[in-house]
Design an enzyme around this catalytic site. Structure first.
Site, PDB file in Angstrom:
ATOM      1  N   GLU A 260       0.806  -1.074  -0.004  1.00 37.96           N
ATOM      2  CA  GLU A 260      -0.026  -0.112   0.063  1.00 37.96           C
ATOM      3  C   GLU A 260       0.864   1.120  -0.203  1.00 37.96           C
ATOM      4  O   GLU A 260       1.628   1.473   0.931  1.00 37.96           O
ATOM      5  CB  GLU A 260      -0.908  -0.152   1.266  1.00 37.96           C
ATOM      6  CG  GLU A 260      -2.174   0.989   1.096  1.00 37.96           C
ATOM      7  CD  GLU A 260      -1.911   2.257   1.687  1.00 37.96           C
ATOM      8  OE1 GLU A 260      -1.883   2.987   0.728  1.00 37.96           O
ATOM      9  OE2 GLU A 260      -1.803   2.620   2.833  1.00 37.96           O
ATOM     10  N   CYS A 294      -2.074   8.916   3.233  1.00 38.38           N
ATOM     11  CA  CYS A 294      -1.887   8.553   1.693  1.00 38.38           C
ATOM     12  C   CYS A 294      -3.281   9.069   0.829  1.00 38.38           C
ATOM     13  O   CYS A 294      -3.308   9.206  -0.148  1.00 38.38           O
ATOM     14  CB  CYS A 294      -1.706   7.211   1.442  1.00 38.38           C
ATOM     15  SG  CYS A 294      -2.620   6.033   2.555  1.00 38.38           S
TER      16      CYS A 294
END
Length: 493
Positions: A260, A294
C-alpha cells in the site's frame, strides 16, 4: 510490558520501547532517541536491532509458525476480541503516546484507537470464517470417482513493515489479520513511533496471544531490507512510499507482497454539489494528521461556476481549525513528523506561487508545524499537483468539463482513492468506471475509510487490498486434498 510502556505519563517522561525477540523483551543494545516534533525533546527511546537480533528473530520464526498454525481459529478470535477491548480501555494512554511521538492531535489519536478496536474485532470475526470448499470434480469425466477439498492454511512467517502516520491502526491491520490467519509475524516498527508500536504488540500479548505470535524489531531501512530478504518470510505487507515499496520488492525477491504505497488524492466538486458541506468535509479531512495520510485531500477540482464560492467557504472553514499543542484535546492540527517534512511542503507551496498560483491561506512554519495551507490555481505540473504532498496543504483548481477533469485526475502516477461531490447518479457511475483508483467516495472527500472495506490502489499506489478478509487471503495458502477412488458424488459415468 504494556503497563510499563503506558505508565510514564508525566510531562517530561521518556518512554522506553524495547524489542520483542524470540519470546522475550530485549533491552540490550544501542538505544536511539525519538524527538517529539512538537515538544522538541526526547519522548521515547528504542533499541535498534543488530545483525544478531535480526538473525535471532529469523531463526526463531519457523518454529513459532508451527506453534501458531496449531492454534485454533476460535482461540485466535478470542484473543483478538480481548485485544479490541483492551484497545478501548487504553485508548487515551496510547493516543497520548501517538501525540508525543508524532505531534498528532489527541482527538485524531483517540479516533485511531477506536479504529484499532474495530480492526481487531473484524479480524476476530474473519478468523471464525476461515475454511475451504468441496470442489465439483465429478462435473468432468476425469474427476468421476474422486473427491477434492481445499482449506486455507497459514502462510507461515509474515513480515509487517508499518508507517509512522497511523502507527497503531495500520499495525493492527497487519498484525491482526496475520494472527487471525494463524501466522507468526515479525513487525518492523517505524523509527518515528517505536513506543506506539511496542504498545500495540504488548497489547496483543497481554490479551492472550502466545509468545510465538509476534516479534518486534526497531530500526531503519537496513533492518527492513534484511528481514525482507530472509528466507523463512513467506509474505510481506508494507505501507509507505512508492520509492520504498520498490526497494522492498527488490529485497524480497520471490515472496508474496501486499504493497500500500503513496497517493495524491483528488476530490471533484461538481456544480450541483452542496458547496458549504463539501468545503467543511474537505477542510476537516485535508488537514487531519497535518495531511499526513495517503488519501488526504490534496487536489480539489471545483467546477468553475462554483469555484470562487467554494474557495471562500473552504478558507473560512480552515481558518476555524485550531492549530497547536497535540496534547490539547481541542487541537485540530498538530505538527508534522519532523522539521524537514514541514519545510518541504512549505517549499513546494512557494514554488507553486512562483509559478503563478495564489497562496490564499497559511504557509507559515513554526518548527515542524505548518499552518494549514491553501494554494489556489497551481500549474498542472506543479509539485503540489503531481507529487504526493503528505502535509498540511490543499491545492484548489477549477475545471469546466466533467469528462476532462476525470482525464486530468488520471494523469497521476498514483491511483489510491478519490472523492466526488454530486447528486448526479450518471456522473457517479461514470467516475466509478473511468477513474483509475482503487476506491471512490461519493459525497465525501478522498479521505474516508472503513476498516472492514477493501482498501488499496492501482498504478504506483501499490497492489493488494488492506481489509481483514482480503488480507487473510494474502496471509494464507490454499491446500488441496485429492481422494482417489473415494467419491461423495457417485461412481457411475
Amino acid at each position: 510490558m504494556l503497563e510499563t510502556i503506558l505508565a510514564t505519563r508525566t510531562a517530561d517522561a521518556v518512554v522506553e520501547a524495547p524489542s520483542y525477540i524470540a519470546g522475550r523483551w530485549v533491552t540490550d543494545g544501542t538505544w536511539h532517541d525519538r524527538q517529539g516534533p512538537y515538544l522538541r525533546r526526547t519522548v521515547s527511546r528504542s533499541v535498534a536491532a543488530s545483525e544478531q537480533d535480526i538473525a535471532a528473530a529469523v531463526a526463531y520464526a519457523p518454529a513459532a509458525a508451527k506453534t501458531m498454525a496449531r492454534l485454533s481459529p476460535a482461540r485466535r478470535a478470542e484473543v483478538l476480541e480481548a485485544a479490541a477491548l483492551a484497545a478501548s480501555v487504553r485508548r487515551d494512554d496510547i493516543a497520548r503516546l501517538i501525540a508525543l511521538e508524532l505531534g498528532k492531535p489527541l482527538k485524531d489519536g483517540r479516533g485511531e484507537l477506536d479504529r484499532v478496536a474495530d480492526t481487531f474485532l473484524v479480524c476476530a470475526a474473519e478468523a471464525r470464517q476461515i475454511g475451504g470448499e468441496v470442489l465439483p470434480v465429478a462435473g468432468f469425466a476425469r474427476g468421476v470417482g474422486n473427491t477434492a477439498l481445499t482449506y486455507r492454511a497459514p502462510a507461515g512467517v509474515a513480515l509487517a513493515i508499518t508507517p509512522f502516520n497511523a502507527p497503531a491502526n495500520l499495525l493492527a491491520h497487519k498484525l491482526g489479520a496475520s494472527f487471525a490467519a494463524g501466522n507468526t509475524t515479525i513487525v518492523k516498527a517505524p523509527p518515528q513511533a517505536p513506543a506506539t508500536s511496542a504498545a500495540i504488540v504488548a497489547l496483543l500479548l497481554a490479551a492472550g496471544a502466545p509468545a510465538e505470535a509476534v516479534q518486534l524489531l526497531h530500526g531503519g531501512g537496513d533492518v527492513g531490507a534484511a528481514l525482507c530478504a530472509a528466507d523463512p518470510v513467506a509474505v510481506i505487507s508494507f505501507t509507505g512510499s512508492a520509492e520504498t515499496g520498490t526497494a522492498v520488492a527488490r529485497a524480497a525477491g520471490a515472496k508474496r507482497l501486499v504493497l500500500e504505497l503513496g497517493g495524491n488524492a483528488a476530490t471533484i466538486v461538481c456544480e450541483d454539489a452542496d458547496i458549504p458541506a463539501a468545503a467543511r468535509v474537505c477542510a476537516r479531512t485535508g488537514y487531519s494528521n497535518s495531511g499526513q495520510s495517503c488519501i488526504s485531500v490534496q487536489r480539489i477540482y471545483v467546477h468553475r461556476s462554483r469555484y470562487d464560492e467554494f474557495l471562500d467557504v473552504l478558507s473560512t472553514e480552515v481558518k476555524g481549525l485550531k492549530v497547536g499543542d497535540p496534547l490539547d484535546p481541542d487541537t485540530d492540527v498538530g505538527s508534522m513528523v519532523d522539521d524537514a517534512a514541514a519545510q518541504r511542503v512549505a517549499g513546494w507551496a512557494q514554488q507553486a506561487v512562483a509559478g503563478g498560483a495564489v497562496l490564499t491561506l497559511g504557509g507559515a512554519l513554526d518548527g515542524a508545524t505548518l499552518q494549514p495551507t491553501i494554494v489556489a490555481g497551481p500549474a498542472p505540473d506543479a509539485d503540489i499537483v503531481i507529487r504526493e504532498v503528505f502535509g498540511a496543504l490543499v491545492a484548489v483548481l477549477a475545471y469546466d468539463d466533467f469528462d476532462d477533469v476525470l482525464a486530468t485526475c488520471n494523469t497521476s502516477r498514483f491511483g489510491l482513492q478519490a472523492g466526488l461531490f454530486t447528486r448526479d447518479i450518471g456522473r457517479i457511475i461514470t467516475a466509478w468506471r473511468e477513474l483509475e483508483v482503487g476506491g471512490l467516495v461519493v459525497n465525501g472527500s478522498s479521505n474516508f475509510r472503513l476498516d472492514h472495506v477493501p482498501f488499496g490502489g492501482v498504478k504506483d499506489s501499490g497492489f493488494g487490498r488492506e481489509a481483514p478478509r482480503q488480507m487473510i487471503e494474502d496471509y494464507t495458502v490454499i491446500k488441496t486434498l485429492l481422494l482417489r477412488d473415494m467419491s461423495i458424488w457417485g461412481q457411475t459415468r
